[in-house]
Motif scaffolding. Structure first.
Motif, PDB file in Angstrom:
ATOM      1  N   GLY A   1      31.899  38.560  23.276  1.00 47.14           N
ATOM      2  CA  GLY A   1      33.040  37.676  23.041  1.00 47.14           C
ATOM      3  C   GLY A   1      33.951  37.518  24.232  1.00 47.14           C
ATOM      4  O   GLY A   1      35.139  37.269  24.076  1.00 47.14           O
ATOM      5  N   VAL A   2      33.395  37.618  25.440  1.00 47.71           N
ATOM      6  CA  VAL A   2      34.185  37.525  26.663  1.00 47.71           C
ATOM      7  C   VAL A   2      34.326  36.066  27.095  1.00 47.71           C
ATOM      8  O   VAL A   2      33.350  35.320  27.144  1.00 47.71           O
ATOM      9  CB  VAL A   2      33.550  38.352  27.806  1.00 47.71           C
ATOM     10  CG1 VAL A   2      34.340  38.195  29.096  1.00 47.71           C
ATOM     11  CG2 VAL A   2      33.446  39.815  27.415  1.00 47.71           C
ATOM     12  N   VAL A   3      35.559  35.678  27.397  1.00 46.35           N
ATOM     13  CA  VAL A   3      35.850  34.354  27.932  1.00 46.35           C
ATOM     14  C   VAL A   3      36.184  34.539  29.411  1.00 46.35           C
ATOM     15  O   VAL A   3      37.235  35.061  29.750  1.00 46.35           O
ATOM     16  CB  VAL A   3      37.021  33.677  27.181  1.00 46.35           C
ATOM     17  CG1 VAL A   3      37.388  32.353  27.840  1.00 46.35           C
ATOM     18  CG2 VAL A   3      36.665  33.490  25.713  1.00 46.35           C
ATOM     19  N   TYR A   4      35.253  34.166  30.275  1.00 42.27           N
ATOM     20  CA  TYR A   4      35.450  34.259  31.721  1.00 42.27           C
ATOM     21  C   TYR A   4      36.187  33.010  32.186  1.00 42.27           C
ATOM     22  O   TYR A   4      35.837  31.907  31.776  1.00 42.27           O
ATOM     23  CB  TYR A   4      34.100  34.352  32.443  1.00 42.27           C
ATOM     24  CG  TYR A   4      33.313  35.603  32.118  1.00 42.27           C
ATOM     25  CD1 TYR A   4      33.460  36.746  32.884  1.00 42.27           C
ATOM     26  CD2 TYR A   4      32.416  35.641  31.058  1.00 42.27           C
ATOM     27  CE1 TYR A   4      32.735  37.900  32.611  1.00 42.27           C
ATOM     28  CE2 TYR A   4      31.685  36.781  30.769  1.00 42.27           C
ATOM     29  CZ  TYR A   4      31.853  37.901  31.546  1.00 42.27           C
ATOM     30  OH  TYR A   4      31.139  39.036  31.265  1.00 42.27           O
ATOM     31  N   ASP A   5      37.177  33.182  33.057  1.00 42.28           N
ATOM     32  CA  ASP A   5      37.892  32.010  33.564  1.00 42.28           C
ATOM     33  C   ASP A   5      37.327  31.534  34.897  1.00 42.28           C
ATOM     34  O   ASP A   5      37.815  30.573  35.476  1.00 42.28           O
ATOM     35  CB  ASP A   5      39.391  32.277  33.667  1.00 42.28           C
ATOM     36  CG  ASP A   5      39.751  33.404  34.613  1.00 42.28           C
ATOM     37  OD1 ASP A   5      38.839  34.005  35.233  1.00 42.28           O
ATOM     38  OD2 ASP A   5      40.954  33.701  34.741  1.00 42.28           O
ATOM     39  N   GLN A   6      36.290  32.214  35.371  1.00 46.39           N
ATOM     40  CA  GLN A   6      35.588  31.851  36.602  1.00 46.39           C
ATOM     41  C   GLN A   6      34.096  31.772  36.302  1.00 46.39           C
ATOM     42  O   GLN A   6      33.622  32.382  35.338  1.00 46.39           O
ATOM     43  CB  GLN A   6      35.831  32.911  37.690  1.00 46.39           C
ATOM     44  CG  GLN A   6      37.283  33.080  38.096  1.00 46.39           C
ATOM     45  CD  GLN A   6      37.812  31.839  38.786  1.00 46.39           C
ATOM     46  OE1 GLN A   6      37.154  31.252  39.633  1.00 46.39           O
ATOM     47  NE2 GLN A   6      39.006  31.413  38.391  1.00 46.39           N
ATOM     48  N   PRO A   7      33.323  31.058  37.124  1.00 51.64           N
ATOM     49  CA  PRO A   7      31.869  31.035  36.928  1.00 51.64           C
ATOM     50  C   PRO A   7      31.287  32.446  37.032  1.00 51.64           C
ATOM     51  O   PRO A   7      31.862  33.319  37.681  1.00 51.64           O
ATOM     52  CB  PRO A   7      31.371  30.158  38.084  1.00 51.64           C
ATOM     53  CG  PRO A   7      32.542  29.333  38.478  1.00 51.64           C
ATOM     54  CD  PRO A   7      33.750  30.203  38.239  1.00 51.64           C
ATOM     55  N   ILE A   8      30.152  32.643  36.395  1.00 45.62           N
ATOM     56  CA  ILE A   8      29.438  33.918  36.460  1.00 45.62           C
ATOM     57  C   ILE A   8      28.042  33.657  37.013  1.00 45.62           C
ATOM     58  O   ILE A   8      27.530  32.535  36.907  1.00 45.62           O
ATOM     59  CB  ILE A   8      29.371  34.603  35.080  1.00 45.62           C
ATOM     60  CG1 ILE A   8      28.700  33.706  34.036  1.00 45.62           C
ATOM     61  CG2 ILE A   8      30.771  35.010  34.621  1.00 45.62           C
ATOM     62  CD1 ILE A   8      28.525  34.343  32.664  1.00 45.62           C
ATOM     63  N   PRO A   9      27.415  34.660  37.622  1.00 43.95           N
ATOM     64  CA  PRO A   9      26.066  34.443  38.168  1.00 43.95           C
ATOM     65  C   PRO A   9      25.066  34.053  37.078  1.00 43.95           C
ATOM     66  O   PRO A   9      24.997  34.702  36.024  1.00 43.95           O
ATOM     67  CB  PRO A   9      25.714  35.797  38.785  1.00 43.95           C
ATOM     68  CG  PRO A   9      27.033  36.441  39.079  1.00 43.95           C
ATOM     69  CD  PRO A   9      27.926  35.999  37.942  1.00 43.95           C
ATOM     70  N   ASN A  10      24.311  33.009  37.332  1.00 44.10           N
ATOM     71  CA  ASN A  10      23.268  32.575  36.398  1.00 44.10           C
ATOM     72  C   ASN A  10      22.356  33.730  36.005  1.00 44.10           C
ATOM     73  O   ASN A  10      21.977  33.867  34.847  1.00 44.10           O
ATOM     74  CB  ASN A  10      22.403  31.475  37.030  1.00 44.10           C
ATOM     75  CG  ASN A  10      23.084  30.148  37.093  1.00 44.10           C
ATOM     76  OD1 ASN A  10      23.970  29.841  36.307  1.00 44.10           O
ATOM     77  ND2 ASN A  10      22.663  29.326  38.046  1.00 44.10           N
ATOM     78  N   GLU A  11      21.995  34.523  36.993  1.00 40.49           N
ATOM     79  CA  GLU A  11      21.012  35.581  36.782  1.00 40.49           C
ATOM     80  C   GLU A  11      21.509  36.642  35.804  1.00 40.49           C
ATOM     81  O   GLU A  11      20.718  37.274  35.105  1.00 40.49           O
ATOM     82  CB  GLU A  11      20.651  36.224  38.130  1.00 40.49           C
ATOM     83  CG  GLU A  11      19.969  35.278  39.097  1.00 40.49           C
ATOM     84  CD  GLU A  11      20.918  34.327  39.852  1.00 40.49           C
ATOM     85  OE1 GLU A  11      20.411  33.489  40.613  1.00 40.49           O
ATOM     86  OE2 GLU A  11      22.165  34.430  39.693  1.00 40.49           O
ATOM     87  N   HIS A  12      22.819  36.846  35.743  1.00 40.32           N
ATOM     88  CA  HIS A  12      23.398  37.799  34.787  1.00 40.32           C
ATOM     89  C   HIS A  12      23.514  37.157  33.410  1.00 40.32           C
ATOM     90  O   HIS A  12      23.253  37.801  32.389  1.00 40.32           O
ATOM     91  CB  HIS A  12      24.769  38.263  35.259  1.00 40.32           C
ATOM     92  CG  HIS A  12      24.711  39.046  36.539  1.00 40.32           C
ATOM     93  ND1 HIS A  12      25.767  39.790  36.980  1.00 40.32           N
ATOM     94  CD2 HIS A  12      23.752  39.196  37.474  1.00 40.32           C
ATOM     95  CE1 HIS A  12      25.457  40.361  38.137  1.00 40.32           C
ATOM     96  NE2 HIS A  12      24.235  40.006  38.443  1.00 40.32           N
ATOM     97  N   ALA A  13      23.924  35.895  33.382  1.00 39.15           N
ATOM     98  CA  ALA A  13      24.060  35.190  32.105  1.00 39.15           C
ATOM     99  C   ALA A  13      22.703  35.059  31.415  1.00 39.15           C
ATOM    100  O   ALA A  13      22.606  35.221  30.192  1.00 39.15           O
ATOM    101  CB  ALA A  13      24.694  33.827  32.325  1.00 39.15           C
ATOM    102  N   VAL A  14      21.652  34.786  32.178  1.00 41.05           N
ATOM    103  CA  VAL A  14      20.317  34.664  31.579  1.00 41.05           C
ATOM    104  C   VAL A  14      19.906  35.999  30.951  1.00 41.05           C
ATOM    105  O   VAL A  14      19.299  36.013  29.877  1.00 41.05           O
ATOM    106  CB  VAL A  14      19.283  34.164  32.611  1.00 41.05           C
ATOM    107  CG1 VAL A  14      17.857  34.287  32.082  1.00 41.05           C
ATOM    108  CG2 VAL A  14      19.576  32.712  32.979  1.00 41.05           C
TER     109      VAL A  14
END
Length: 149
Positions: free
Chosen positions: A32-45
Protein backbone atom coordinates in the motif's frame (compact mmCIF):
# COMPACT_ATOMS: atom_id res chain seq x y z
CA UNK A 1 5.41 -13.32 -19.69
CA UNK A 2 7.46 -16.50 -19.55
CA UNK A 3 10.74 -14.93 -18.43
CA UNK A 4 10.95 -14.19 -14.73
CA UNK A 5 14.60 -14.52 -13.74
CA UNK A 6 16.37 -12.34 -11.20
CA UNK A 7 18.96 -10.24 -13.04
CA UNK A 8 21.31 -7.37 -12.26
CA UNK A 9 21.14 -4.07 -14.12
CA UNK A 10 18.53 -2.62 -16.37
CA UNK A 11 16.05 -4.69 -18.35
CA UNK A 12 14.48 -3.65 -21.66
CA UNK A 13 10.72 -4.20 -21.51
CA UNK A 14 8.22 -4.29 -24.38
CA UNK A 15 5.58 -2.37 -22.41
CA UNK A 16 5.80 0.91 -20.52
CA UNK A 17 5.13 0.32 -17.68
CA UNK A 18 6.18 -3.33 -17.91
CA UNK A 19 3.78 -6.13 -17.00
CA UNK A 20 6.29 -8.89 -16.30
CA UNK A 21 9.59 -10.38 -17.36
CA UNK A 22 13.06 -10.60 -15.91
CA UNK A 23 13.57 -8.36 -12.90
CA UNK A 24 15.81 -7.34 -10.03
CA UNK A 25 16.28 -9.55 -6.97
CA UNK A 26 14.83 -6.69 -4.87
CA UNK A 27 11.16 -5.80 -5.07
CA UNK A 28 9.58 -2.43 -4.43
CA UNK A 29 7.80 -2.41 -1.10
CA UNK A 30 4.20 -2.96 -2.15
CA UNK A 31 2.09 -3.01 0.98
CA UNK A 32 0.00 0.00 0.00
CA UNK A 33 2.91 2.37 -0.62
CA UNK A 34 2.29 5.56 -2.59
CA UNK A 35 5.62 6.69 -4.06
CA UNK A 36 5.80 10.34 -5.07
CA UNK A 37 8.76 9.65 -7.39
CA UNK A 38 9.27 7.05 -10.14
CA UNK A 39 10.57 3.65 -9.06
CA UNK A 40 12.85 1.28 -11.00
CA UNK A 41 10.90 -0.90 -13.43
CA UNK A 42 12.98 -3.89 -12.42
CA UNK A 43 11.87 -3.60 -8.78
CA UNK A 44 8.22 -2.96 -9.62
CA UNK A 45 8.13 -6.02 -11.90
CA UNK A 46 9.36 -8.13 -8.99
CA UNK A 47 6.46 -6.73 -6.94
CA UNK A 48 4.10 -7.82 -9.73
CA UNK A 49 5.59 -11.31 -9.51
CA UNK A 50 4.57 -11.34 -5.84
CA UNK A 51 0.98 -10.52 -6.84
CA UNK A 52 0.91 -6.74 -6.48
CA UNK A 53 -1.04 -4.27 -8.59
CA UNK A 54 1.12 -1.32 -9.71
CA UNK A 55 -0.86 1.89 -10.18
CA UNK A 56 1.04 4.32 -12.41
CA UNK A 57 0.02 7.77 -13.53
CA UNK A 58 1.30 10.45 -15.88
CA UNK A 59 3.25 13.10 -13.95
CA UNK A 60 0.93 15.79 -15.36
CA UNK A 61 -2.20 14.14 -13.91
CA UNK A 62 -4.13 16.71 -11.85
CA UNK A 63 -3.43 16.49 -8.11
CA UNK A 64 -7.11 15.78 -7.39
CA UNK A 65 -6.88 12.64 -9.55
CA UNK A 66 -3.57 11.61 -7.92
CA UNK A 67 -5.17 11.97 -4.49
CA UNK A 68 -8.19 9.86 -5.49
CA UNK A 69 -5.91 7.18 -6.90
CA UNK A 70 -3.75 7.21 -3.78
CA UNK A 71 -6.88 6.56 -1.74
CA UNK A 72 -7.29 3.26 -3.60
CA UNK A 73 -3.72 2.20 -2.77
CA UNK A 74 -2.60 3.71 0.54
CA UNK A 75 -2.34 0.95 3.15
CA UNK A 76 -3.73 -1.83 0.93
CA UNK A 77 -1.41 -4.82 0.86
CA UNK A 78 -0.18 -5.93 -2.57
CA UNK A 79 -0.60 -2.51 -4.16
CA UNK A 80 1.83 0.28 -4.96
CA UNK A 81 1.63 3.53 -6.88
CA UNK A 82 4.12 5.81 -8.63
CA UNK A 83 4.35 8.40 -11.38
CA UNK A 84 5.50 7.05 -14.75
CA UNK A 85 6.70 9.45 -17.43
CA UNK A 86 5.87 8.63 -21.02
CA UNK A 87 3.05 6.16 -20.48
CA UNK A 88 0.35 6.28 -23.14
CA UNK A 89 -2.63 6.69 -20.79
CA UNK A 90 -3.21 9.02 -17.82
CA UNK A 91 -3.54 6.04 -15.44
CA UNK A 92 -2.44 2.44 -15.90
CA UNK A 93 -3.02 -0.46 -13.53
CA UNK A 94 -0.60 -3.34 -14.03
CA UNK A 95 -0.57 -6.90 -12.71
CA UNK A 96 1.72 -9.69 -13.92
CA UNK A 97 0.61 -10.17 -17.54
CA UNK A 98 -2.31 -7.71 -17.41
CA UNK A 99 -2.88 -3.97 -17.83
CA UNK A 100 -5.84 -1.64 -17.60
CA UNK A 101 -5.51 1.80 -19.19
CA UNK A 102 -7.95 4.42 -17.95
CA UNK A 103 -8.48 8.18 -18.02
CA UNK A 104 -9.90 8.81 -14.56
CA UNK A 105 -9.40 7.70 -10.96
CA UNK A 106 -13.21 7.46 -10.78
CA UNK A 107 -13.31 4.63 -13.34
CA UNK A 108 -15.22 1.76 -11.75
CA UNK A 109 -13.02 -0.80 -13.52
CA UNK A 110 -10.26 -0.04 -10.99
CA UNK A 111 -12.06 -2.05 -8.32
CA UNK A 112 -12.83 -4.93 -10.69
CA UNK A 113 -9.24 -5.13 -11.98
CA UNK A 114 -7.78 -4.99 -8.48
CA UNK A 115 -10.21 -7.59 -7.16
CA UNK A 116 -9.52 -9.95 -10.04
CA UNK A 117 -5.73 -9.74 -10.30
CA UNK A 118 -4.35 -8.67 -6.88
CA UNK A 119 -2.63 -11.82 -5.59
CA UNK A 120 -4.15 -14.07 -8.28
CA UNK A 121 -1.77 -12.88 -11.03
CA UNK A 122 1.16 -13.81 -8.79
CA UNK A 123 3.96 -15.96 -10.15
CA UNK A 124 5.05 -16.57 -6.53
CA UNK A 125 1.92 -17.15 -4.41
CA UNK A 126 2.53 -16.31 -0.77
CA UNK A 127 5.54 -14.06 -1.43
CA UNK A 128 5.55 -10.95 0.73
CA UNK A 129 5.16 -7.32 -0.27
CA UNK A 130 6.77 -5.96 2.88
CA UNK A 131 10.52 -5.90 3.35
CA UNK A 132 11.24 -4.73 -0.17
CA UNK A 133 13.19 -1.67 -1.18
CA UNK A 134 11.74 1.84 -0.93
CA UNK A 135 14.24 3.34 -3.40
CA UNK A 136 13.07 5.68 -6.12
CA UNK A 137 14.63 6.71 -9.40
CA UNK A 138 15.31 4.66 -12.49
CA UNK A 139 18.43 2.76 -11.46
CA UNK A 140 17.88 -0.75 -10.08
CA UNK A 141 19.96 -2.02 -7.18
CA UNK A 142 22.97 -4.15 -8.05
CA UNK A 143 22.71 -7.39 -6.12
CA UNK A 144 20.75 -7.37 -2.91
CA UNK A 145 22.06 -9.93 -0.43
CA UNK A 146 19.25 -11.55 1.51
CA UNK A 147 16.51 -10.28 -0.81
CA UNK A 148 15.09 -13.26 -2.62
CA UNK A 149 11.56 -14.22 -3.46
Amino acid sequence: MEESAHVDGRVEYALAPPAGGNHNVAWSTCNGVVYDQPIPNEHAVHSLEHGAIWFTYSPDLPQTEIDKLAGKVNGIDYTLMSPYAGQDSPIILTAWGYQLKIDSADDERITAFTSKYRLTASREPGATCSGGTPITGDTPMMGAPGMEG
